[in-house]
Each structure stands twice: as structure tokens, then as C-alpha cells.
Design a protein around this motif. Structure first.
Motif, PDB file in Angstrom:
ATOM      1  N   ALA A  69       0.834  -1.209   0.000  1.00  0.00           N
ATOM      2  CA  ALA A  69       0.000   0.000   0.000  1.00  0.00           C
ATOM      3  C   ALA A  69       0.866   1.255   0.000  1.00  0.00           C
ATOM      4  O   ALA A  69       0.628   2.195  -0.780  1.00  0.00           O
ATOM      5  CB  ALA A  69      -0.929  -0.007   1.217  1.00  0.00           C
ATOM      6  N   ALA A  70       1.880   1.261   0.861  1.00  0.00           N
ATOM      7  CA  ALA A  70       2.769   2.424   0.929  1.00  0.00           C
ATOM      8  C   ALA A  70       3.506   2.628  -0.392  1.00  0.00           C
ATOM      9  O   ALA A  70       3.592   3.754  -0.906  1.00  0.00           O
ATOM     10  CB  ALA A  70       3.773   2.234   2.069  1.00  0.00           C
ATOM     11  N   ALA A  71       4.012   1.550  -0.957  1.00  0.00           N
ATOM     12  CA  ALA A  71       4.751   1.650  -2.222  1.00  0.00           C
ATOM     13  C   ALA A  71       3.848   2.115  -3.357  1.00  0.00           C
ATOM     14  O   ALA A  71       4.267   2.903  -4.218  1.00  0.00           O
ATOM     15  CB  ALA A  71       5.377   0.299  -2.565  1.00  0.00           C
ATOM     16  N   THR A  72       2.582   1.649  -3.368  1.00  0.00           N
ATOM     17  CA  THR A  72       1.640   2.057  -4.412  1.00  0.00           C
ATOM     18  C   THR A  72       1.369   3.555  -4.357  1.00  0.00           C
ATOM     19  O   THR A  72       1.276   4.221  -5.389  1.00  0.00           O
ATOM     20  CB  THR A  72       0.317   1.278  -4.269  1.00  0.00           C
ATOM     21  N   LEU A  73       1.235   4.097  -3.147  1.00  0.00           N
ATOM     22  CA  LEU A  73       0.980   5.528  -3.005  1.00  0.00           C
ATOM     23  C   LEU A  73       2.212   6.368  -3.334  1.00  0.00           C
ATOM     24  O   LEU A  73       2.101   7.471  -3.870  1.00  0.00           O
ATOM     25  CB  LEU A  73       0.514   5.832  -1.575  1.00  0.00           C
ATOM     26  N   LEU A  74       3.402   5.823  -3.027  1.00  0.00           N
ATOM     27  CA  LEU A  74       4.639   6.566  -3.263  1.00  0.00           C
ATOM     28  C   LEU A  74       5.153   6.417  -4.694  1.00  0.00           C
ATOM     29  O   LEU A  74       5.911   7.268  -5.176  1.00  0.00           O
ATOM     30  CB  LEU A  74       5.718   6.108  -2.272  1.00  0.00           C
ATOM     31  N   ILE A  75       4.776   5.313  -5.352  1.00  0.00           N
ATOM     32  CA  ILE A  75       5.169   5.091  -6.760  1.00  0.00           C
ATOM     33  C   ILE A  75       3.882   4.930  -7.570  1.00  0.00           C
ATOM     34  O   ILE A  75       3.502   3.816  -7.943  1.00  0.00           O
ATOM     35  CB  ILE A  75       6.058   3.828  -6.898  1.00  0.00           C
ATOM     36  N   PRO A  76       3.180   6.027  -7.849  1.00  0.00           N
ATOM     37  CA  PRO A  76       1.839   5.941  -8.455  1.00  0.00           C
ATOM     38  C   PRO A  76       1.849   5.734  -9.957  1.00  0.00           C
ATOM     39  O   PRO A  76       1.386   6.570 -10.730  1.00  0.00           O
ATOM     40  CB  PRO A  76       1.225   7.295  -8.088  1.00  0.00           C
TER      41      PRO A  76
END
Length: 395
Positions: free
Chosen positions: A151-158
Motif C-alpha cells: 500500500a505504501a509503495a503504491t501511493l509513493l510510486i503511483p
């Protein structure tokens, strides 16, 4: 013989169209409807074979319920049976969403209260889906951790490619962490085609996935861009319709195909129709390229599913027993939960909730959906009415 075959094809089309008109409630509900129709009522297959088909389709990327329907059609009537099964289950909601897109395009406005209600109900529906998927796909702290990191990676690497990398890394982690767990036994499947057809389907699947983006800079045509976008997303999305949301949003909104409001309104409308959520492609394609755009988007979105089902069925008895495949799937499924969690925040929540009254309507729709267990289409109608009333009262 020809008459018998024609009768079987008509039977497949009739059964799948009935399901396409009545199957509300998302993938989990669809699996229940399919079992009731195909296993209990029509006796086309038994519970063990049906469970194995469901396991296969959850293993593959793409819309699981559509793939189960295609698989049953293939077992019942060969390749044409699979196509007819897909047509019956998919086209009713495609036509409804295309009509909705046409209405939106004629009015040219996304400011009405009922459309705001459709955007708000998407928050409740995605949150509900996240709860259900979280219980089954992240049952331990290890997989919960994978989901949070995803989830964190998806938001930070959109980006769409960022999500592909997240899924790949989660699969590698799953192989490393769960490789010693035992895989279940498989059952044989009665098919009218063999491994050669399966290999051809796999070749077509990968050829299109690789070549479409490579040639896109050289083909300046709207239809080609639409086919590339929807084929690629349909090929790589794990976890069903709700997970396709962030991938499609990042493909069509930032580059100017449509506004975020138009996208989320379509997603909300997709909750009100029966059939698979992937038919959102009909709505998006209609906005991107009118009727032909909708047809191309729908075909491109579901073509990978058909190729994957045909390509995998002849080999499933062997694949099913490989512990490493099952281990990778555990990591991938946990990452899918994380990607959906990120989508719940952006774009779903950020596009729909602007004022306290919006969040109040989210709470009402979530309560009706989760605790009162009302049908999603009914919750959509109620939320659209509440959105209209809110807009009339507060502007």
C-alpha cells in the motif's frame, strides 16, 4: 449432431445471460451464483471440479468470476462455448454502462448530486471489498505486513509499472517464505482441445502484451491506444475488479482521456449493474472513443482472460500441485490487498469526500452494505438519492 451442438450452444448462452442479468454483488457473490446455476441446478460439473476451476481463476490475473464462466463454457462447449458464456455474462452490464457514459457525455457535467452519490458509494464498496479480501488473503501478520508495504509503495510510486514491480516482488517473497507448505491435489478436466492449443494461447497472450506497447509510439491512432491500455491492464491485474481501479485510473486520468470525476462516477455506476466490474471498460471506452472505443476496450480488457484460461486449463493438473506456485500466489494476493488499500485512499476517497456530509453518506452506505447486508445495487440507488438531497440542501 449439428442440431445437438447448436442446442448446447444456445443452452450455454441462455444460462450465462441469465447470470449476466441477475448476478449482483461482486466476484464472491458471482461464484455463489455460478455454483447454484451450473453445479446444483444444471449439473454440468461437480463441486470438486468447480472448486478447482475457481482456484485456477484466482491464480490467474484478470476478472476471476468471468474466467470461471469462460472455463465452464469451455468445458461444456469448447472454445465457442467459452466465448458464448463470456458474451452472456458480460454484455448486459457493458450496454448499461455505455448508456450511462452516453448520458454523462450529453450533459457534459459531473456536478449533479446523484453523480456525487455514485462517487461516494464507491468508497463504501471498495472498503467492503477490502475487508472481505483482507480476511481471506492476509490471515497472518506476515501477509498483513506485505499488504501494508504494498500500500505504501503504491501511493509513493503511483504508476502502473510500479504496481507490476510490487506484485513481482511480493511473488518472490511468497516463494521464499511459503515454499515448504503443501499444495492441494488437482482433478482432471474434460477438454475438447489439448496442450498445443494451450501453447498457442500463451504465445498470443505474451506477443500482444509485449508488442502492443512497443509499437504504440509508431501508431498514432485512438483505437490502438485504447486496445493497448485495456489489454495491458487486463493482463496484469490480480484480485478482481476493485484492484483494476487504480491501474486504469493511472492510465486514463493523468494523460487527459477523462477527468478524475468522470472516472469515479463510472466506477460508482458499475456497482449498480450486474455482471463483472471489469465491464467498467465499456463506460471508459465510450468516453474515450464513442461506440467503437467501448467495443475495443471491452474486447481488449477480457481477451487476456480468455487466452489465459485456454492456455492454462490443459496444464492446470500439473501447475496446481507445485508448492512454489502456490507460495508465490500467497505473496501476490497479500500485495493485492495493499494495492486496494491504496486505491481506497487515492483516487476513491480523495475524489469523493470533500465535506463532512459526504463522509456521513459514506458511513450510511457502508453500514447498509456491511451490517444490514443490502444488495449493492440497492445501496447505490439509496446513496445516489442521498447525494442528490445533499447537493440540493448544501450545494
Amino acid at each position: 449432431m449439428a442440431t445437438k451442438k447448436a442446442g448446447r450452444y444456445l443452452e450455454i448462452l441462455a444460462a450465462s445471460t441469465k447470470l449476466g442479468l441477475t448476478s449482483f454483488g461482486g466476484p464472491a457473490a458471482h461464484i455463489g451464483y455460478f455454483r447454484d446455476e451450473y453445479v446444483q441446478k444444471r449439473k454440468w460439473l461437480d463441486d470438486k471440479l468447480y472448486a478447482d476451476l475457481v482456484a485456477l481463476c484466482q491464480f490467474l490475473p484478470g476478472p476471476a468470476s468471468s474466467q470461471v464462466g469462460i472455463s465452464i463454457g469451455v468445458l461444456r462447449g469448447g472454445l465457442l462455448g467459452g466465448i458464448l458464456s463470456w458474451i452472456g455474462f458480460t454484455l448486459p452490464s457493458v450496454f448499461l454502462l455505455m448508456a450511462f457514459a452516453w448520458v454523462i457525455m450529453q450533459t457534459g457535467s459531473f456536478e449533479s448530486g446523484w453523480i456525487q452519490g455514485l462517487k461516494i458509494v464507491a468508497v463504501a464498496v471498495v472498503a467492503h471489498a477490502l475487508m472481505g479480501m483482507g480476511k481471506s488473503l492476509t490471515p497472518d501478520r506476515t501477509r498483513i505486513t506485505v499488504a501494508m508495504i504494498a500500500a505504501a509503495a503504491t501511493l509513493l510510486i503511483p504508476t502502473a509499472w510500479g504496481q507490476i514491480l510490487i506484485i513481482i516482488l511480493a511473488g518472490i517473497f511468497g516463494v521464499m517464505f511459503y515454499k515448504n507448505e503443501k499444495a492441494p491435489e488437482a482433478v482432471e478436466m474434460p477438454l475438447s482441445f489439448g496442450k498445443k492449443t494451450g501453447i498457442i494461447a500463451w504465445i498470443l497472450f505474451f506477443a500482444l502484451l509485449i508488442l502492443l506497447p512497443l509499437f504504440r509510439p509508431f501508431v498514432q491512432a485512438t483505437w490502438y491506444a485504447i486496445f493497448d491500455i485495456f489489454y495491458r491492464v487486463g493482463s496484469i491485474v490480480f484480485g478482481g475488479g476493485h484492484v483494476v481501479l487504480p491501474m486504469l485510473e493511472r492510465e486514463v486520468v493523468p494523460v487527459g482521456w477523462m477527468s478524475s470525476e468522470a472516472f469515479i462516477a463510472g466506477y460508482g455506476a458499475a456497482q449498480a449493474v450486474p455482471g463483472p466490474l471489469f465491464t467498467l471498460s465499456g463506460y471508459l471506452g465510450q468516453i474515450m472513443g464513442s461506440f467503437s472505443g467501448a467495443a475495443i476496450a471491452v474486447i481488449a480488457m477480457f481477451l487476456p482472460s480468455f487466452l489465459l484460461v485456454v492456455g492454462t486449463l490443459p496444464f492446470w493438473a500439473v501447475i496446481r500441485t507445485k508448492p512454489r506456485i502456490q507460495a508465490a500466489l500467497k505473496g501476490v494476493n497479500a500485495a493485492v490487498v495493499g494495492i486496494l488499500l491504496a486505491a481506497l485512499y487515492d483516487p476513491v476517497f480523495t475524489s469523493a469526500v470533500h465535506d463532512p456530509i459526504d463522509f456521513v453518506i459514506v458511513l450510511i452506505s457502508f453500514t447498509l452494505l456491511v451490517f444490514y447486508k443490502l444488495s449493492p445495487w440497492l445501496v447505490v440507488i439509496i446513496t445516489a438519492i442521498l447525494g442528490a438531497l445533499s447537493f440540493a440542501m448544501f450545494g
